[in-house]
Design a protein around this motif. Sequence first.
Motif, PDB file in Angstrom:
ATOM      1  N   GLU A  89       0.826  -1.210   0.000  1.00 22.06           N
ATOM      2  CA  GLU A  89       0.000   0.000   0.000  1.00 22.06           C
ATOM      3  C   GLU A  89       0.860   1.260   0.000  1.00 22.06           C
ATOM      4  O   GLU A  89       0.468   2.279  -0.580  1.00 22.06           O
ATOM      5  N   ALA A  90       2.048   1.182   0.602  1.00 22.93           N
ATOM      6  CA  ALA A  90       2.947   2.335   0.599  1.00 22.93           C
ATOM      7  C   ALA A  90       3.448   2.662  -0.797  1.00 22.93           C
ATOM      8  O   ALA A  90       3.814   3.811  -1.086  1.00 22.93           O
ATOM      9  N   THR A  91       3.465   1.671  -1.687  1.00 21.70           N
ATOM     10  CA  THR A  91       3.893   1.908  -3.064  1.00 21.70           C
ATOM     11  C   THR A  91       2.771   2.503  -3.907  1.00 21.70           C
ATOM     12  O   THR A  91       3.008   2.940  -5.034  1.00 21.70           O
ATOM     13  N   GLY A  92       1.554   2.475  -3.389  1.00 22.44           N
ATOM     14  CA  GLY A  92       0.422   3.045  -4.112  1.00 22.44           C
ATOM     15  C   GLY A  92      -0.403   2.057  -4.894  1.00 22.44           C
ATOM     16  O   GLY A  92      -1.324   2.441  -5.614  1.00 22.44           O
ATOM     17  N   GLY A  93      -0.100   0.782  -4.771  1.00 27.64           N
ATOM     18  CA  GLY A  93      -0.895  -0.181  -5.533  1.00 27.64           C
ATOM     19  C   GLY A  93      -0.400  -1.592  -5.359  1.00 27.64           C
ATOM     20  O   GLY A  93       0.569  -1.840  -4.633  1.00 27.64           O
ATOM     21  N   PRO A  94      -1.027  -2.559  -6.025  1.00 25.04           N
ATOM     22  CA  PRO A  94      -0.570  -3.949  -5.919  1.00 25.04           C
ATOM     23  C   PRO A  94       0.830  -4.105  -6.496  1.00 25.04           C
ATOM     24  O   PRO A  94       1.255  -3.340  -7.367  1.00 25.04           O
ATOM     25  N   VAL A  95       1.545  -5.099  -5.995  1.00 27.19           N
ATOM     26  CA  VAL A  95       2.941  -5.303  -6.363  1.00 27.19           C
ATOM     27  C   VAL A  95       3.139  -6.712  -6.905  1.00 27.19           C
ATOM     28  O   VAL A  95       2.310  -7.601  -6.724  1.00 27.19           O
ATOM     29  N   HIS A  96       4.262  -6.899  -7.561  1.00 27.01           N
ATOM     30  CA  HIS A  96       4.702  -8.238  -7.941  1.00 27.01           C
ATOM     31  C   HIS A  96       5.434  -8.805  -6.723  1.00 27.01           C
ATOM     32  O   HIS A  96       6.441  -8.241  -6.271  1.00 27.01           O
ATOM     33  N   LEU A  97       4.932  -9.896  -6.186  1.00 24.14           N
ATOM     34  CA  LEU A  97       5.429 -10.421  -4.917  1.00 24.14           C
ATOM     35  C   LEU A  97       6.248 -11.679  -5.147  1.00 24.14           C
ATOM     36  O   LEU A  97       5.830 -12.591  -5.869  1.00 24.14           O
ATOM     37  N   VAL A  98       7.417 -11.722  -4.506  1.00 29.42           N
ATOM     38  CA  VAL A  98       8.343 -12.843  -4.620  1.00 29.42           C
ATOM     39  C   VAL A  98       8.739 -13.272  -3.213  1.00 29.42           C
ATOM     40  O   VAL A  98       8.987 -12.419  -2.346  1.00 29.42           O
ATOM     41  N   GLY A  99       8.795 -14.573  -2.959  1.00 27.39           N
ATOM     42  CA  GLY A  99       9.213 -15.026  -1.645  1.00 27.39           C
ATOM     43  C   GLY A  99       9.976 -16.329  -1.700  1.00 27.39           C
ATOM     44  O   GLY A  99       9.724 -17.173  -2.568  1.00 27.39           O
ATOM     45  N   HIS A 100      10.902 -16.484  -0.771  1.00 23.77           N
ATOM     46  CA  HIS A 100      11.674 -17.723  -0.640  1.00 23.77           C
ATOM     47  C   HIS A 100      11.528 -18.258   0.772  1.00 23.77           C
ATOM     48  O   HIS A 100      11.519 -17.500   1.741  1.00 23.77           O
ATOM     49  N   ASP A 101      11.404 -19.600   0.901  1.00 22.52           N
ATOM     50  CA  ASP A 101      11.334 -20.246   2.194  1.00 22.52           C
ATOM     51  C   ASP A 101      10.145 -19.668   2.982  1.00 22.52           C
ATOM     52  O   ASP A 101       9.034 -19.640   2.462  1.00 22.52           O
ATOM     53  N   TRP A 102      10.342 -19.207   4.218  1.00 26.52           N
ATOM     54  CA  TRP A 102       9.234 -18.596   4.956  1.00 26.52           C
ATOM     55  C   TRP A 102       8.664 -17.404   4.196  1.00 26.52           C
ATOM     56  O   TRP A 102       7.464 -17.116   4.272  1.00 26.52           O
ATOM     57  N   GLY A 103       9.522 -16.703   3.466  1.00 25.10           N
ATOM     58  CA  GLY A 103       9.022 -15.590   2.653  1.00 25.10           C
ATOM     59  C   GLY A 103       8.047 -16.068   1.602  1.00 25.10           C
ATOM     60  O   GLY A 103       7.088 -15.359   1.262  1.00 25.10           O
ATOM     61  N   ALA A 104       8.253 -17.287   1.079  1.00 21.73           N
ATOM     62  CA  ALA A 104       7.302 -17.856   0.124  1.00 21.73           C
ATOM     63  C   ALA A 104       5.988 -18.177   0.815  1.00 21.73           C
ATOM     64  O   ALA A 104       4.907 -17.950   0.256  1.00 21.73           O
ATOM     65  N   ALA A 105       6.060 -18.726   2.041  1.00 20.50           N
ATOM     66  CA  ALA A 105       4.834 -19.020   2.785  1.00 20.50           C
ATOM     67  C   ALA A 105       4.024 -17.738   3.010  1.00 20.50           C
ATOM     68  O   ALA A 105       2.798 -17.729   2.863  1.00 20.50           O
ATOM     69  N   VAL A 106       4.705 -16.659   3.350  1.00 21.47           N
ATOM     70  CA  VAL A 106       4.015 -15.380   3.562  1.00 21.47           C
ATOM     71  C   VAL A 106       3.465 -14.856   2.238  1.00 21.47           C
ATOM     72  O   VAL A 106       2.354 -14.303   2.187  1.00 21.47           O
ATOM     73  N   ALA A 107       4.218 -15.030   1.166  1.00 22.55           N
ATOM     74  CA  ALA A 107       3.758 -14.559  -0.144  1.00 22.55           C
ATOM     75  C   ALA A 107       2.512 -15.318  -0.591  1.00 22.55           C
ATOM     76  O   ALA A 107       1.541 -14.717  -1.074  1.00 22.55           O
ATOM     77  N   TRP A 108       2.514 -16.652  -0.441  1.00 22.18           N
ATOM     78  CA  TRP A 108       1.322 -17.440  -0.754  1.00 22.18           C
ATOM     79  C   TRP A 108       0.128 -16.948   0.068  1.00 22.18           C
ATOM     80  O   TRP A 108      -0.980 -16.776  -0.452  1.00 22.18           O
ATOM     81  N   SER A 109       0.352 -16.752   1.360  1.00 17.49           N
ATOM     82  CA  SER A 109      -0.730 -16.360   2.257  1.00 17.49           C
ATOM     83  C   SER A 109      -1.237 -14.961   1.949  1.00 17.49           C
ATOM     84  O   SER A 109      -2.436 -14.686   2.085  1.00 17.49           O
ATOM     85  N   THR A 110      -0.341 -14.081   1.529  1.00 19.84           N
ATOM     86  CA  THR A 110      -0.764 -12.735   1.139  1.00 19.84           C
ATOM     87  C   THR A 110      -1.620 -12.794  -0.112  1.00 19.84           C
ATOM     88  O   THR A 110      -2.667 -12.139  -0.205  1.00 19.84           O
ATOM     89  N   ALA A 111      -1.195 -13.587  -1.089  1.00 22.54           N
ATOM     90  CA  ALA A 111      -1.970 -13.724  -2.327  1.00 22.54           C
ATOM     91  C   ALA A 111      -3.338 -14.345  -2.056  1.00 22.54           C
ATOM     92  O   ALA A 111      -4.319 -14.023  -2.742  1.00 22.54           O
ATOM     93  N   ALA A 112      -3.418 -15.218  -1.047  1.00 20.24           N
ATOM     94  CA  ALA A 112      -4.687 -15.863  -0.703  1.00 20.24           C
ATOM     95  C   ALA A 112      -5.586 -14.953   0.123  1.00 20.24           C
ATOM     96  O   ALA A 112      -6.793 -14.861  -0.123  1.00 20.24           O
ATOM     97  N   GLY A 113      -4.991 -14.276   1.112  1.00 21.39           N
ATOM     98  CA  GLY A 113      -5.795 -13.492   2.040  1.00 21.39           C
ATOM     99  C   GLY A 113      -5.946 -12.032   1.708  1.00 21.39           C
ATOM    100  O   GLY A 113      -6.915 -11.390   2.139  1.00 21.39           O
ATOM    101  N   ARG A 114      -4.987 -11.489   0.937  1.00 23.53           N
ATOM    102  CA  ARG A 114      -5.052 -10.078   0.513  1.00 23.53           C
ATOM    103  C   ARG A 114      -4.759  -9.984  -0.985  1.00 23.53           C
ATOM    104  O   ARG A 114      -3.774  -9.376  -1.409  1.00 23.53           O
ATOM    105  N   PRO A 115      -5.600 -10.589  -1.806  1.00 18.95           N
ATOM    106  CA  PRO A 115      -5.336 -10.597  -3.250  1.00 18.95           C
ATOM    107  C   PRO A 115      -5.307  -9.205  -3.866  1.00 18.95           C
ATOM    108  O   PRO A 115      -4.736  -9.035  -4.947  1.00 18.95           O
ATOM    109  N   ASP A 116      -5.868  -8.228  -3.180  1.00 16.55           N
ATOM    110  CA  ASP A 116      -5.894  -6.865  -3.708  1.00 16.55           C
ATOM    111  C   ASP A 116      -4.523  -6.212  -3.763  1.00 16.55           C
ATOM    112  O   ASP A 116      -4.335  -5.230  -4.487  1.00 16.55           O
ATOM    113  N   VAL A 117      -3.530  -6.755  -3.043  1.00 16.45           N
ATOM    114  CA  VAL A 117      -2.210  -6.125  -3.031  1.00 16.45           C
ATOM    115  C   VAL A 117      -1.186  -6.908  -3.854  1.00 16.45           C
ATOM    116  O   VAL A 117      -0.012  -6.559  -3.872  1.00 16.45           O
ATOM    117  N   VAL A 118      -1.621  -7.976  -4.541  1.00 16.88           N
ATOM    118  CA  VAL A 118      -0.689  -8.836  -5.284  1.00 16.88           C
ATOM    119  C   VAL A 118      -1.056  -8.855  -6.766  1.00 16.88           C
ATOM    120  O   VAL A 118      -2.149  -9.284  -7.133  1.00 16.88           O
TER     121      VAL A 118
END
Length: 275
Positions: A89-118
Amino acid sequence: MTDRIHEFANDGLTFAVTDEGPVDGDVVVLLHGFPQTSRSWGEVCKRLQASGYRTLTFDQRGYAPTARPRGRRAYRMSRLVSDVAAIAEATGGPVHLVGHDWGAAVAWSTAAGRPDVVRTLTAVSVPHPKAFLGSMPISSQILRSYYIGLFQLPWLPEWMFRQPRLIDRMLGKTGMTPEQIATVHTEIVASGSLSSAVNWYRAMPFASPRYIRKVAAPTTYVWSTGDTALGRRGATMCARNVSGPYRFEITDGSHWLPEEQPDLLHDLIVDRVAG
């Protein structure tokens, strides 16, 4: 948005941001895993920036010295996702999200729970959480994940990481280089972030079903045949948890792909973003 982002706030916590690349480029936010910091994405970010992308990285909750709340509940998935939503949201809109390891788990969960920012998702090593959990009773995954149970316990993980001979041997078996292991000792153990980083595991019992829904964002998932922590069954089950365009990429290598294969990850991220 063309202004550089040097920090953002969420939940009363402050996160320093490394914002590099063309300010008018598509924004790519990259999330690190355990036991590493955002520096693990350095080589991938250099390549993305050279290709015209703006990269944003930050040390996540528990790793950043200004964002280490007490208690394991502060590290449940809903709070980790809220941090990612805040930087998006600080960037002003949805972003291209990349994650590795736990970062991937958070990225998956963000795409599932907050699809408006991905806008798009590229997940490295760790599959969709439902695929990961589903693979446990029908494959070797439960054996590969023994350490998750250990990390739920009080004191033991901290003790383990303070035994250099023990932890160096364990990390070395995963494919980490001596240089990477030395960085773990410096950035995680000596920095004081170890307990709060381990609290991500201790907060797993508080996860909400909201974050294991199907992902609609265009998604690329990358899995390596030499990954000692993640097996093939969970990787192949990932597709059934994505309703949008999906690509599954298999590569040779260890678990630590951002540092080991930055050229490949650059190409896959760019292909996903452009697609």
